[in-house]
Design a protein around this motif. Structure first.
Motif, PDB file in Angstrom:
ATOM      1  N   VAL A  47      20.471 -43.917 -40.647  1.00  0.00           N
ATOM      2  CA  VAL A  47      19.199 -43.289 -41.008  1.00  0.00           C
ATOM      3  C   VAL A  47      19.008 -42.014 -40.193  1.00  0.00           C
ATOM      4  O   VAL A  47      19.285 -41.975 -38.997  1.00  0.00           O
ATOM      5  CB  VAL A  47      18.032 -44.274 -40.779  1.00  0.00           C
ATOM      6  N   LYS A  48      18.481 -40.981 -40.850  1.00  0.00           N
ATOM      7  CA  LYS A  48      18.383 -39.669 -40.223  1.00  0.00           C
ATOM      8  C   LYS A  48      16.997 -39.338 -39.677  1.00  0.00           C
ATOM      9  O   LYS A  48      16.829 -38.351 -38.966  1.00  0.00           O
ATOM     10  CB  LYS A  48      18.789 -38.586 -41.230  1.00  0.00           C
ATOM     11  N   HIS A  49      15.991 -40.146 -40.025  1.00  0.00           N
ATOM     12  CA  HIS A  49      14.625 -39.784 -39.630  1.00  0.00           C
ATOM     13  C   HIS A  49      13.757 -41.034 -39.616  1.00  0.00           C
ATOM     14  O   HIS A  49      13.724 -41.779 -40.604  1.00  0.00           O
ATOM     15  CB  HIS A  49      14.074 -38.751 -40.625  1.00  0.00           C
ATOM     16  N   HIS A  50      13.084 -41.269 -38.507  1.00  0.00           N
ATOM     17  CA  HIS A  50      12.139 -42.378 -38.364  1.00  0.00           C
ATOM     18  C   HIS A  50      10.738 -41.782 -38.248  1.00  0.00           C
ATOM     19  O   HIS A  50      10.470 -40.965 -37.365  1.00  0.00           O
ATOM     20  CB  HIS A  50      12.468 -43.191 -37.105  1.00  0.00           C
ATOM     21  N   VAL A  51       9.846 -42.217 -39.137  1.00  0.00           N
ATOM     22  CA  VAL A  51       8.457 -41.753 -39.130  1.00  0.00           C
ATOM     23  C   VAL A  51       7.563 -42.949 -38.829  1.00  0.00           C
ATOM     24  O   VAL A  51       7.714 -44.012 -39.444  1.00  0.00           O
ATOM     25  CB  VAL A  51       8.056 -41.132 -40.483  1.00  0.00           C
ATOM     26  N   ALA A  52       6.646 -42.795 -37.886  1.00  0.00           N
ATOM     27  CA  ALA A  52       5.743 -43.898 -37.535  1.00  0.00           C
ATOM     28  C   ALA A  52       4.306 -43.406 -37.503  1.00  0.00           C
ATOM     29  O   ALA A  52       4.026 -42.270 -37.101  1.00  0.00           O
ATOM     30  CB  ALA A  52       6.121 -44.478 -36.175  1.00  0.00           C
ATOM     31  N   LEU A  53       3.404 -44.269 -37.928  1.00  0.00           N
ATOM     32  CA  LEU A  53       1.979 -43.978 -37.881  1.00  0.00           C
ATOM     33  C   LEU A  53       1.384 -44.570 -36.614  1.00  0.00           C
ATOM     34  O   LEU A  53       1.591 -45.746 -36.306  1.00  0.00           O
ATOM     35  CB  LEU A  53       1.280 -44.571 -39.104  1.00  0.00           C
ATOM     36  N   SER A  54       0.648 -43.752 -35.863  1.00  0.00           N
ATOM     37  CA  SER A  54       0.021 -44.220 -34.631  1.00  0.00           C
ATOM     38  C   SER A  54      -1.420 -43.712 -34.571  1.00  0.00           C
ATOM     39  O   SER A  54      -1.994 -43.355 -35.608  1.00  0.00           O
ATOM     40  CB  SER A  54       0.842 -43.764 -33.414  1.00  0.00           C
ATOM     41  N   ILE A  55      -2.003 -43.680 -33.389  1.00  0.00           N
ATOM     42  CA  ILE A  55      -3.437 -43.462 -33.228  1.00  0.00           C
ATOM     43  C   ILE A  55      -3.702 -42.331 -32.237  1.00  0.00           C
ATOM     44  O   ILE A  55      -3.128 -42.310 -31.138  1.00  0.00           O
ATOM     45  CB  ILE A  55      -4.123 -44.750 -32.738  1.00  0.00           C
ATOM     46  N   VAL A  56      -4.575 -41.416 -32.619  1.00  0.00           N
ATOM     47  CA  VAL A  56      -4.990 -40.333 -31.735  1.00  0.00           C
ATOM     48  C   VAL A  56      -5.580 -40.909 -30.445  1.00  0.00           C
ATOM     49  O   VAL A  56      -6.410 -41.821 -30.480  1.00  0.00           O
ATOM     50  CB  VAL A  56      -6.021 -39.433 -32.440  1.00  0.00           C
ATOM     51  N   ASN A  57      -5.109 -40.401 -29.324  1.00  0.00           N
ATOM     52  CA  ASN A  57      -5.633 -40.751 -27.990  1.00  0.00           C
ATOM     53  C   ASN A  57      -5.390 -42.199 -27.594  1.00  0.00           C
ATOM     54  O   ASN A  57      -6.084 -42.723 -26.714  1.00  0.00           O
ATOM     55  CB  ASN A  57      -7.141 -40.461 -27.897  1.00  0.00           C
ATOM     56  N   ALA A  58      -4.390 -42.845 -28.179  1.00  0.00           N
ATOM     57  CA  ALA A  58      -4.133 -44.245 -27.826  1.00  0.00           C
ATOM     58  C   ALA A  58      -3.925 -44.419 -26.324  1.00  0.00           C
ATOM     59  O   ALA A  58      -4.378 -45.408 -25.728  1.00  0.00           O
ATOM     60  CB  ALA A  58      -2.921 -44.773 -28.590  1.00  0.00           C
ATOM     61  N   GLU A  59      -3.255 -43.472 -25.698  1.00  0.00           N
ATOM     62  CA  GLU A  59      -2.958 -43.595 -24.264  1.00  0.00           C
ATOM     63  C   GLU A  59      -4.197 -43.447 -23.395  1.00  0.00           C
ATOM     64  O   GLU A  59      -4.172 -43.800 -22.213  1.00  0.00           O
ATOM     65  CB  GLU A  59      -1.898 -42.559 -23.854  1.00  0.00           C
ATOM     66  N   ARG A  60      -5.295 -42.973 -23.975  1.00  0.00           N
ATOM     67  CA  ARG A  60      -6.516 -42.780 -23.200  1.00  0.00           C
ATOM     68  C   ARG A  60      -7.420 -44.000 -23.241  1.00  0.00           C
ATOM     69  O   ARG A  60      -8.510 -43.985 -22.673  1.00  0.00           O
ATOM     70  CB  ARG A  60      -7.270 -41.546 -23.717  1.00  0.00           C
ATOM     71  N   MET A  61      -6.980 -45.073 -23.919  1.00  0.00           N
ATOM     72  CA  MET A  61      -7.778 -46.294 -24.013  1.00  0.00           C
ATOM     73  C   MET A  61      -6.951 -47.500 -23.565  1.00  0.00           C
ATOM     74  O   MET A  61      -6.732 -48.446 -24.332  1.00  0.00           O
ATOM     75  CB  MET A  61      -8.284 -46.462 -25.446  1.00  0.00           C
ATOM     76  N   ALA A  76       3.189 -48.329 -26.382  1.00  0.00           N
ATOM     77  CA  ALA A  76       4.515 -48.911 -26.149  1.00  0.00           C
ATOM     78  C   ALA A  76       5.432 -48.646 -27.338  1.00  0.00           C
ATOM     79  O   ALA A  76       6.621 -48.322 -27.170  1.00  0.00           O
ATOM     80  CB  ALA A  76       4.386 -50.411 -25.891  1.00  0.00           C
ATOM     81  N   GLN A  77       4.901 -48.772 -28.550  1.00  0.00           N
ATOM     82  CA  GLN A  77       5.688 -48.477 -29.747  1.00  0.00           C
ATOM     83  C   GLN A  77       6.161 -47.021 -29.738  1.00  0.00           C
ATOM     84  O   GLN A  77       7.342 -46.735 -30.015  1.00  0.00           O
ATOM     85  CB  GLN A  77       4.848 -48.740 -30.992  1.00  0.00           C
ATOM     86  N   GLU A  78       5.252 -46.114 -29.446  1.00  0.00           N
ATOM     87  CA  GLU A  78       5.626 -44.699 -29.401  1.00  0.00           C
ATOM     88  C   GLU A  78       6.731 -44.446 -28.377  1.00  0.00           C
ATOM     89  O   GLU A  78       7.675 -43.683 -28.643  1.00  0.00           O
ATOM     90  CB  GLU A  78       4.402 -43.849 -29.054  1.00  0.00           C
ATOM     91  N   ASN A  79       6.627 -45.070 -27.223  1.00  0.00           N
ATOM     92  CA  ASN A  79       7.630 -44.846 -26.173  1.00  0.00           C
ATOM     93  C   ASN A  79       9.007 -45.359 -26.586  1.00  0.00           C
ATOM     94  O   ASN A  79      10.033 -44.742 -26.264  1.00  0.00           O
ATOM     95  CB  ASN A  79       7.175 -45.501 -24.869  1.00  0.00           C
ATOM     96  N   ILE A  80       9.048 -46.487 -27.294  1.00  0.00           N
ATOM     97  CA  ILE A  80      10.323 -47.007 -27.788  1.00  0.00           C
ATOM     98  C   ILE A  80      10.956 -46.011 -28.757  1.00  0.00           C
ATOM     99  O   ILE A  80      12.164 -45.743 -28.710  1.00  0.00           O
ATOM    100  CB  ILE A  80      10.115 -48.379 -28.452  1.00  0.00           C
ATOM    101  N   ILE A  81      10.133 -45.458 -29.635  1.00  0.00           N
ATOM    102  CA  ILE A  81      10.636 -44.479 -30.607  1.00  0.00           C
ATOM    103  C   ILE A  81      11.162 -43.232 -29.889  1.00  0.00           C
ATOM    104  O   ILE A  81      12.247 -42.726 -30.202  1.00  0.00           O
ATOM    105  CB  ILE A  81       9.522 -44.113 -31.603  1.00  0.00           C
ATOM    106  N   LYS A  82      10.402 -42.739 -28.926  1.00  0.00           N
ATOM    107  CA  LYS A  82      10.803 -41.535 -28.202  1.00  0.00           C
ATOM    108  C   LYS A  82      12.082 -41.739 -27.407  1.00  0.00           C
ATOM    109  O   LYS A  82      12.881 -40.806 -27.245  1.00  0.00           O
ATOM    110  CB  LYS A  82       9.666 -41.091 -27.267  1.00  0.00           C
ATOM    111  N   ASP A  83      12.275 -42.952 -26.897  1.00  0.00           N
ATOM    112  CA  ASP A  83      13.465 -43.247 -26.099  1.00  0.00           C
ATOM    113  C   ASP A  83      14.680 -43.621 -26.953  1.00  0.00           C
ATOM    114  O   ASP A  83      15.782 -43.785 -26.432  1.00  0.00           O
ATOM    115  CB  ASP A  83      13.165 -44.404 -25.131  1.00  0.00           C
ATOM    116  N   GLY A  84      14.474 -43.775 -28.262  1.00  0.00           N
ATOM    117  CA  GLY A  84      15.565 -44.187 -29.141  1.00  0.00           C
ATOM    118  C   GLY A  84      16.487 -43.040 -29.516  1.00  0.00           C
ATOM    119  O   GLY A  84      16.301 -41.889 -29.109  1.00  0.00           O
ATOM    120  N   ARG A  85      17.461 -43.373 -30.353  1.00  0.00           N
ATOM    121  CA  ARG A  85      18.476 -42.387 -30.750  1.00  0.00           C
ATOM    122  C   ARG A  85      18.204 -41.763 -32.116  1.00  0.00           C
ATOM    123  O   ARG A  85      18.914 -40.837 -32.515  1.00  0.00           O
ATOM    124  CB  ARG A  85      19.846 -43.066 -30.778  1.00  0.00           C
ATOM    125  N   ILE A  86      17.207 -42.254 -32.826  1.00  0.00           N
ATOM    126  CA  ILE A  86      16.932 -41.764 -34.169  1.00  0.00           C
ATOM    127  C   ILE A  86      15.939 -40.597 -34.096  1.00  0.00           C
ATOM    128  O   ILE A  86      14.883 -40.719 -33.466  1.00  0.00           O
ATOM    129  CB  ILE A  86      16.343 -42.880 -35.058  1.00  0.00           C
TER     130      ILE A  86
END
Length: 248
Positions: A88-102, A113-123
């Motif tokens: 797969v060439k592209h992973h798109v995920a839906l998340s929440i504005v300002n999640a890290e501030r709450m 945590a989900q965002e960090n896994i995606i950022k640390d991945g290879r895709i």
């Protein structure tokens, strides 16, 4: 392109499927009911075979802190591993504005945590962060009852219609990966207690609404920066205004 939508039968997923199918893409609406379960890994290999893009808009069936963390981290790890195997060439995920501030909200911690896994991945990836949906305004009020009254913060909120969220996610899916984040929000800001009050009135809710700056929102206190983007100059604004959405 072949595009697999994880959570493809839900509120956002079904709209993304319709948009991308209408543009001529080969779209698979993947969900546990159809035999594809990102949490257990069931059906992922077959569903992702030959896929160019995977869009993850799935949501946890339980919002208990441990459950929601297990859902978003487990499903994301399984997806990225399966995507790597499938090319797969592209992973798109839906998340929440300002999640890290709450961080007092277990749900928001899980999304971070989900965002960090995606950022640390290879895709290569794009994360679409949205503000709260217009469709959930009444539900927020009904979930904020304390001793018979609905207690709501007067913090600012910038709700967005699910149609506009789906359009942004679909646009991200057919664009090149950003390896970064895009934010989407509605075109108007409101006070949370007032907009939820309007939504509740529209469904005939008669319980009293108490404005309380200390009222919790998914387990966390709010201020005027919690539920709105940091800067409207850098955010994609939806087209649908609240009054127009409510008339629909």
């Amino acid at each position: 392109m072949k595009i697999v939508i994880i959570g493809g039968t839900g509120l956002i997923g079904s709209k993304v499927v319709a948009i991308l199918s209408g543009k001529g893409h080969a779209v698979i609406a993947a969900s546990p009911k159809g035999g594809v379960n990102a949490v257990t890994g069931e059906g992922l290999e077959d569903a992702l075979a030959g896929a160019d893009v995977v869009v993850d808009v799935a949501n946890s069936p339980s919002w208990a802190d441990d459950d929601v963390m297990a859902f978003f981290t487990g499903s994301s790890r399984n997806l990225l591993a399966a995507e790597s195997q499938a090319g797969v060439k592209h992973h798109v995920a839906l998340s929440i504005v300002n999640a890290e501030r709450m961080p007092n909200s277990g749900y928001m911690r899980a999304k971070v945590a989900q965002e960090n896994i995606i950022k640390d991945g290879r895709i290569p990836y794009t994360i679409v962060r949205a503000t709260q949906f217009m469709e959930f305004m009444a539900g927020i009020g009904q979930g904020s009852v304390v001793e018979g009254a609905i207690r709501l913060s007067p913090a600012l909120i910038q709700p967005i219609a699910s149609d506009d969220v789906a359009a942004a996610v679909a646009e991200a899916a057919i664009a090149a990966p950003l390896n970064g984040t895009v934010e989407v929000a509605g075109p108007e800001q409101f006070r949370l207690d007032l907009i939820v009050g309007r939504a509740l009135a529209a469904i005939g809710e008669t319980r009293a609404i108490v404005t309380d700056p200390k009222a919790l929102y998914f387990g966390t206190e709010l201020d005027d920066t919690s539920l709105v983007p940091a800067s409207n100059s850098k955010v994609r604004l939806g087209k649908l205004r609240y009054d127009d959405w409510q008339r629909q």
